[in-house]
Design a protein around this motif. Sequence first.
Motif, PDB file in Angstrom:
ATOM      1  N   ASP A  90       0.809  -1.224   0.000  1.00 28.66           N
ATOM      2  CA  ASP A  90       0.000   0.000   0.000  1.00 28.66           C
ATOM      3  C   ASP A  90       0.839   1.270   0.000  1.00 28.66           C
ATOM      4  N   ALA A  91       2.139   1.134  -0.241  1.00 29.05           N
ATOM      5  CA  ALA A  91       3.028   2.299  -0.144  1.00 29.05           C
ATOM      6  C   ALA A  91       2.620   3.420  -1.103  1.00 29.05           C
ATOM      7  N   HIS A  92       2.043   3.070  -2.241  1.00 24.75           N
ATOM      8  CA  HIS A  92       1.680   4.083  -3.242  1.00 24.75           C
ATOM      9  C   HIS A  92       0.162   4.166  -3.438  1.00 24.75           C
ATOM     10  N   SER A  93      -0.591   3.644  -2.481  1.00 23.91           N
ATOM     11  CA  SER A  93      -2.048   3.644  -2.604  1.00 23.91           C
ATOM     12  C   SER A  93      -2.646   4.950  -2.093  1.00 23.91           C
ATOM     13  N   PRO A  94      -3.715   5.427  -2.726  1.00 25.92           N
ATOM     14  CA  PRO A  94      -4.385   6.627  -2.208  1.00 25.92           C
ATOM     15  C   PRO A  94      -5.092   6.321  -0.897  1.00 25.92           C
ATOM     16  N   LYS A  95      -5.325   7.355  -0.123  1.00 24.41           N
ATOM     17  CA  LYS A  95      -6.016   7.179   1.150  1.00 24.41           C
ATOM     18  C   LYS A  95      -7.518   6.987   0.913  1.00 24.41           C
ATOM     19  N   GLY A  96      -8.175   6.403   1.904  1.00 24.77           N
ATOM     20  CA  GLY A  96      -9.627   6.301   1.847  1.00 24.77           C
ATOM     21  C   GLY A  96     -10.162   5.048   1.210  1.00 24.77           C
ATOM     22  N   ALA A  97      -9.297   4.096   0.872  1.00 26.94           N
ATOM     23  CA  ALA A  97      -9.763   2.856   0.248  1.00 26.94           C
ATOM     24  C   ALA A  97     -10.309   1.897   1.303  1.00 26.94           C
ATOM     25  N   GLN A 191     -23.958   5.406  -5.323  1.00 31.98           N
ATOM     26  CA  GLN A 191     -24.049   6.067  -4.022  1.00 31.98           C
ATOM     27  C   GLN A 191     -22.692   6.168  -3.342  1.00 31.98           C
ATOM     28  N   ARG A 192     -21.788   5.284  -3.649  1.00 26.09           N
ATOM     29  CA  ARG A 192     -20.457   5.249  -3.015  1.00 26.09           C
ATOM     30  C   ARG A 192     -19.352   5.447  -4.054  1.00 26.09           C
ATOM     31  N   ALA A 193     -19.634   6.285  -5.026  1.00 24.46           N
ATOM     32  CA  ALA A 193     -18.746   6.437  -6.176  1.00 24.46           C
ATOM     33  C   ALA A 193     -17.322   6.808  -5.776  1.00 24.46           C
ATOM     34  N   GLU A 194     -17.173   7.749  -4.840  1.00 19.11           N
ATOM     35  CA  GLU A 194     -15.828   8.186  -4.462  1.00 19.11           C
ATOM     36  C   GLU A 194     -15.057   7.066  -3.771  1.00 19.11           C
ATOM     37  N   LEU A 195     -15.742   6.318  -2.901  1.00 14.47           N
ATOM     38  CA  LEU A 195     -15.088   5.210  -2.211  1.00 14.47           C
ATOM     39  C   LEU A 195     -14.739   4.094  -3.188  1.00 14.47           C
ATOM     40  N   LYS A 197     -14.056   4.496  -6.350  1.00 10.30           N
ATOM     41  CA  LYS A 197     -12.929   4.994  -7.141  1.00 10.30           C
ATOM     42  C   LYS A 197     -11.620   4.865  -6.368  1.00 10.30           C
ATOM     43  N   ALA A 198     -11.627   5.277  -5.093  1.00 10.02           N
ATOM     44  CA  ALA A 198     -10.411   5.200  -4.278  1.00 10.02           C
ATOM     45  C   ALA A 198      -9.975   3.748  -4.082  1.00 10.02           C
ATOM     46  N   THR A 199     -10.931   2.860  -3.892  1.00  6.44           N
ATOM     47  CA  THR A 199     -10.601   1.448  -3.678  1.00  6.44           C
ATOM     48  C   THR A 199     -10.041   0.826  -4.937  1.00  6.44           C
ATOM     49  N   LYS A 200     -10.601   1.165  -6.090  1.00  7.06           N
ATOM     50  CA  LYS A 200     -10.072   0.649  -7.358  1.00  7.06           C
ATOM     51  C   LYS A 200      -8.647   1.144  -7.584  1.00  7.06           C
ATOM     52  N   GLU A 201      -8.405   2.427  -7.312  1.00  8.42           N
ATOM     53  CA  GLU A 201      -7.059   2.981  -7.494  1.00  8.42           C
ATOM     54  C   GLU A 201      -6.070   2.302  -6.547  1.00  8.42           C
ATOM     55  N   ALA A 202      -6.503   2.058  -5.306  1.00  8.66           N
ATOM     56  CA  ALA A 202      -5.628   1.387  -4.346  1.00  8.66           C
ATOM     57  C   ALA A 202      -5.349  -0.051  -4.764  1.00  8.66           C
ATOM     58  N   ARG A 203      -6.365  -0.731  -5.265  1.00  8.68           N
ATOM     59  CA  ARG A 203      -6.150  -2.102  -5.749  1.00  8.68           C
ATOM     60  C   ARG A 203      -5.157  -2.113  -6.901  1.00  8.68           C
TER      61      ARG A 203
END
Length: 216
Positions: A90-97, A191-195, A197-203
Amino acid sequence: MRRFEFSYKVDVPAVKGGSADSNSRRYGITDSSLAARNGYGLAAGAEAHPATPELGADEQTVLYGEGASSLDGRAVPQGGCIGEANRGLDAHSPKGADFTLTQQLGFTSFQQTQQDSRVRKVVRAWSDCMAGQGYHYANPLAPLSDPKLGDGTGADAIATARADLDCKTRTNLVGVSFTVESAYQQRLIEQRAELVKATKEARDARLRVADSLGQA
């Protein structure tokens, strides 16, 4: 684990699809050819989880970081080797995932689907169809845990499975359930679009790190 002079290896099963995939039984059995052979049994080689190695007390301390904070003079990482590995991934993962998000949304959408009037109607139709052939089940998941069918592969189970799939075809249970649940899932995603998006980017960031380790 090697840094602490332990050998630790978990066999990773080959990715399987089709009838070995748990999603293929989300609304009960769906594979007619498998049902004709195995009833409610899974296809050969469908075991999903490999056996995990047996660990001694020191190995558990190092792997999970629970217990002593050091071993033979070497500091155990916070959260053990698993914690260290996750921090590296997770070193390069965005926060909030939230990596439990897909399971949460899947559970919620399934619960909503089962309460939907359209699905309740088609489940009743399936149940009535089954009763007409001498099988009494309230819903398509019930036969999967019926103790009278044993391991699900005997002659009675195969006959029940054939009737099950016949009734699913007659009522279009899978089609209705899938269509309704897909709509609920889409709504939950929006309804949870931002979450999401953040989770996909972190994955994706995790996968890039994992790929780089595989090439090292």
